[in-house]
Motif scaffolding. Structure first.
Motif, PDB file in Angstrom:
ATOM      1  N   SER A  11      -9.756  -4.424   3.099  1.00 53.30           N
ATOM      2  CA  SER A  11      -9.607  -4.871   1.709  1.00 53.30           C
ATOM      3  C   SER A  11      -8.483  -4.096   1.018  1.00 53.30           C
ATOM      4  O   SER A  11      -7.736  -4.657   0.212  1.00 53.30           O
ATOM      5  CB  SER A  11     -10.924  -4.753   0.945  1.00 53.30           C
ATOM      6  OG  SER A  11     -11.282  -3.413   0.750  1.00 53.30           O
ATOM      7  N   ILE A  12      -8.339  -2.819   1.350  1.00 59.22           N
ATOM      8  CA  ILE A  12      -7.246  -2.017   0.786  1.00 59.22           C
ATOM      9  C   ILE A  12      -5.900  -2.508   1.319  1.00 59.22           C
ATOM     10  O   ILE A  12      -4.937  -2.672   0.563  1.00 59.22           O
ATOM     11  CB  ILE A  12      -7.456  -0.518   1.084  1.00 59.22           C
ATOM     12  CG1 ILE A  12      -8.687  -0.003   0.341  1.00 59.22           C
ATOM     13  CG2 ILE A  12      -6.210   0.293   0.713  1.00 59.22           C
ATOM     14  CD1 ILE A  12      -9.171   1.367   0.763  1.00 59.22           C
ATOM     15  N   LEU A  13      -5.839  -2.789   2.612  1.00 60.01           N
ATOM     16  CA  LEU A  13      -4.588  -3.293   3.202  1.00 60.01           C
ATOM     17  C   LEU A  13      -4.178  -4.622   2.577  1.00 60.01           C
ATOM     18  O   LEU A  13      -2.995  -4.837   2.268  1.00 60.01           O
ATOM     19  CB  LEU A  13      -4.726  -3.437   4.719  1.00 60.01           C
ATOM     20  CG  LEU A  13      -4.855  -2.145   5.509  1.00 60.01           C
ATOM     21  CD1 LEU A  13      -5.056  -2.437   6.991  1.00 60.01           C
ATOM     22  CD2 LEU A  13      -3.646  -1.261   5.293  1.00 60.01           C
ATOM     23  N   TYR A  14      -5.144  -5.523   2.400  1.00 61.92           N
ATOM     24  CA  TYR A  14      -4.829  -6.813   1.774  1.00 61.92           C
ATOM     25  C   TYR A  14      -4.429  -6.638   0.311  1.00 61.92           C
ATOM     26  O   TYR A  14      -3.564  -7.362  -0.183  1.00 61.92           O
ATOM     27  CB  TYR A  14      -6.004  -7.781   1.902  1.00 61.92           C
ATOM     28  CG  TYR A  14      -6.068  -8.444   3.262  1.00 61.92           C
ATOM     29  CD1 TYR A  14      -5.029  -9.246   3.727  1.00 61.92           C
ATOM     30  CD2 TYR A  14      -7.167  -8.273   4.088  1.00 61.92           C
ATOM     31  CE1 TYR A  14      -5.078  -9.857   4.963  1.00 61.92           C
ATOM     32  CE2 TYR A  14      -7.236  -8.876   5.342  1.00 61.92           C
ATOM     33  CZ  TYR A  14      -6.180  -9.670   5.772  1.00 61.92           C
ATOM     34  OH  TYR A  14      -6.243 -10.270   7.004  1.00 61.92           O
ATOM     35  N   GLN A  17      -0.854  -5.719   0.282  1.00 62.81           N
ATOM     36  CA  GLN A  17      -0.031  -6.901   0.568  1.00 62.81           C
ATOM     37  C   GLN A  17       0.020  -7.855  -0.629  1.00 62.81           C
ATOM     38  O   GLN A  17       1.068  -8.415  -0.928  1.00 62.81           O
ATOM     39  CB  GLN A  17      -0.557  -7.637   1.804  1.00 62.81           C
ATOM     40  CG  GLN A  17      -0.411  -6.861   3.093  1.00 62.81           C
ATOM     41  CD  GLN A  17       1.022  -6.437   3.364  1.00 62.81           C
ATOM     42  OE1 GLN A  17       1.930  -7.254   3.389  1.00 62.81           O
ATOM     43  NE2 GLN A  17       1.233  -5.146   3.554  1.00 62.81           N
ATOM     44  N   ASP A  18      -1.096  -8.020  -1.305  1.00 61.04           N
ATOM     45  CA  ASP A  18      -1.162  -8.964  -2.429  1.00 61.04           C
ATOM     46  C   ASP A  18      -0.436  -8.469  -3.676  1.00 61.04           C
ATOM     47  O   ASP A  18       0.138  -9.266  -4.415  1.00 61.04           O
ATOM     48  CB  ASP A  18      -2.624  -9.260  -2.791  1.00 61.04           C
ATOM     49  CG  ASP A  18      -3.333 -10.079  -1.721  1.00 61.04           C
ATOM     50  OD1 ASP A  18      -2.644 -10.696  -0.874  1.00 61.04           O
ATOM     51  OD2 ASP A  18      -4.582 -10.086  -1.724  1.00 61.04           O
ATOM     52  N   PHE A  19      -0.480  -7.161  -3.937  1.00 61.91           N
ATOM     53  CA  PHE A  19       0.015  -6.656  -5.215  1.00 61.91           C
ATOM     54  C   PHE A  19       1.273  -5.796  -5.137  1.00 61.91           C
ATOM     55  O   PHE A  19       1.936  -5.589  -6.155  1.00 61.91           O
ATOM     56  CB  PHE A  19      -1.088  -5.881  -5.939  1.00 61.91           C
ATOM     57  CG  PHE A  19      -2.224  -6.761  -6.356  1.00 61.91           C
ATOM     58  CD1 PHE A  19      -2.114  -7.599  -7.452  1.00 61.91           C
ATOM     59  CD2 PHE A  19      -3.405  -6.787  -5.621  1.00 61.91           C
ATOM     60  CE1 PHE A  19      -3.161  -8.431  -7.825  1.00 61.91           C
ATOM     61  CE2 PHE A  19      -4.460  -7.609  -5.984  1.00 61.91           C
ATOM     62  CZ  PHE A  19      -4.337  -8.441  -7.090  1.00 61.91           C
ATOM     63  N   LEU A  20       1.601  -5.278  -3.970  1.00 60.73           N
ATOM     64  CA  LEU A  20       2.760  -4.391  -3.887  1.00 60.73           C
ATOM     65  C   LEU A  20       3.899  -4.935  -3.042  1.00 60.73           C
ATOM     66  O   LEU A  20       5.038  -4.490  -3.169  1.00 60.73           O
ATOM     67  CB  LEU A  20       2.340  -3.019  -3.330  1.00 60.73           C
ATOM     68  CG  LEU A  20       1.277  -2.263  -4.125  1.00 60.73           C
ATOM     69  CD1 LEU A  20       0.955  -0.938  -3.447  1.00 60.73           C
ATOM     70  CD2 LEU A  20       1.735  -2.024  -5.558  1.00 60.73           C
ATOM     71  N   MET A  25      10.378  -3.521  -1.536  1.00 56.26           N
ATOM     72  CA  MET A  25       9.384  -2.624  -0.926  1.00 56.26           C
ATOM     73  C   MET A  25       9.379  -2.777   0.596  1.00 56.26           C
ATOM     74  O   MET A  25       9.221  -1.786   1.320  1.00 56.26           O
ATOM     75  CB  MET A  25       7.986  -2.900  -1.484  1.00 56.26           C
ATOM     76  CG  MET A  25       7.751  -2.321  -2.856  1.00 56.26           C
ATOM     77  SD  MET A  25       7.664  -0.517  -2.869  1.00 56.26           S
ATOM     78  CE  MET A  25       6.037  -0.264  -2.144  1.00 56.26           C
ATOM     79  N   ASP A  26       9.540  -4.011   1.084  1.00 53.64           N
ATOM     80  CA  ASP A  26       9.591  -4.221   2.534  1.00 53.64           C
ATOM     81  C   ASP A  26      10.680  -3.357   3.160  1.00 53.64           C
ATOM     82  O   ASP A  26      10.437  -2.623   4.115  1.00 53.64           O
ATOM     83  CB  ASP A  26       9.869  -5.689   2.872  1.00 53.64           C
ATOM     84  CG  ASP A  26       8.686  -6.611   2.595  1.00 53.64           C
ATOM     85  OD1 ASP A  26       7.614  -6.135   2.186  1.00 53.64           O
ATOM     86  OD2 ASP A  26       8.861  -7.838   2.789  1.00 53.64           O
ATOM     87  N   ALA A  27      11.878  -3.442   2.609  1.00 56.27           N
ATOM     88  CA  ALA A  27      13.008  -2.679   3.156  1.00 56.27           C
ATOM     89  C   ALA A  27      12.777  -1.179   3.029  1.00 56.27           C
ATOM     90  O   ALA A  27      13.021  -0.417   3.976  1.00 56.27           O
ATOM     91  CB  ALA A  27      14.299  -3.079   2.444  1.00 56.27           C
TER      92      ALA A  27
END
Length: 191
Positions: A11-14, A17-20, A25-27
């Motif tokens: 749930s933390i990982l998702y 992914q959903d909010f950050l 940020m990917d790069a």
């Protein structure tokens, strides 16, 4: 119990992914996570510290801490626990394919080797020099977070990696202190 922890971890990982997650940020996170690959950043810093008498003990302790993490964390604990990575877990339990930003790591997940080596080295730096240790610990935390962001570790892997890293660091500093005291005592006795 283990499934419950894994669900919280996921749930933390998702949430990340959903909010950050975004292109910037990917790069940034791919760059930061790469700094932790093979402990190369920390090995390079340790080698540089070996060249100066004032920082040599710190460099030696960093090297010892990194070796302790490699042997005990990556070599023993990781293989005994045998926890699959989150992207593998998601695929096995829901069929969802997580598109990773980095190449799939091949080894087990717990504890995070990137985080472990980062906290081992950064803690040694902090013990020896608070001024340089604070930025080192911040970098260690960023490397740990990057492993969550790229979906290759669970939060509990990161916490365990940080914990073990600190343990290896304290152990390494203690080992260097004991050896230094024995060498100093021998030199004193030979005078």
């Amino acid at each position: 119990m283990f499934e419950f922890i894994t669900k919280i971890d996921l749930s933390i990982l998702y949430w990340i992914q959903d909010f950050l997650a975004n292109d910037v940020m990917d790069a940034l996170m791919v760059f930061i996570t790469t700094l932790g690959d093979g402990g190369i950043l920390w090995i390079a810093i340790a080698v540089v510290l070996l060249f100066f008498k004032k920082t040599r003990k710190c460099g030696i302790a960093m090297g010892i801490a990194l070796v302790l993490g490699l042997i005990f964390g990556n070599g023993i604990i990781k293989n005994v626990v045998g926890r699959i990575r989150p992207f593998q877990y998601v695929l096995e339990h829901s069929g969802e394919v997580i598109n990773l930003l980095i190449e799939k790591p091949g080894e087990y997940s717990f504890p995070s080797g990137h985080t472990q080596s980062s906290f081992a080295a950064a803690t040694v730096i902090f013990i020896n020099n608070k001024k340089w240790g604070i930025p080192a610990l911040i970098m260690a935390a960023l490397i740990g977070f990057s492993r969550l962001y790229v979906f290759v570790h669970y939060p509990t892997d990161i916490l365990a990696g940080a914990f073990f890293g600190v343990v290896w660091a304290i152990s390494a500093v203690w080992i260097v202190k004991i050896i230094s005291e024995k060498i100093a005592a021998k030199k004193q006795a030979s005078k």
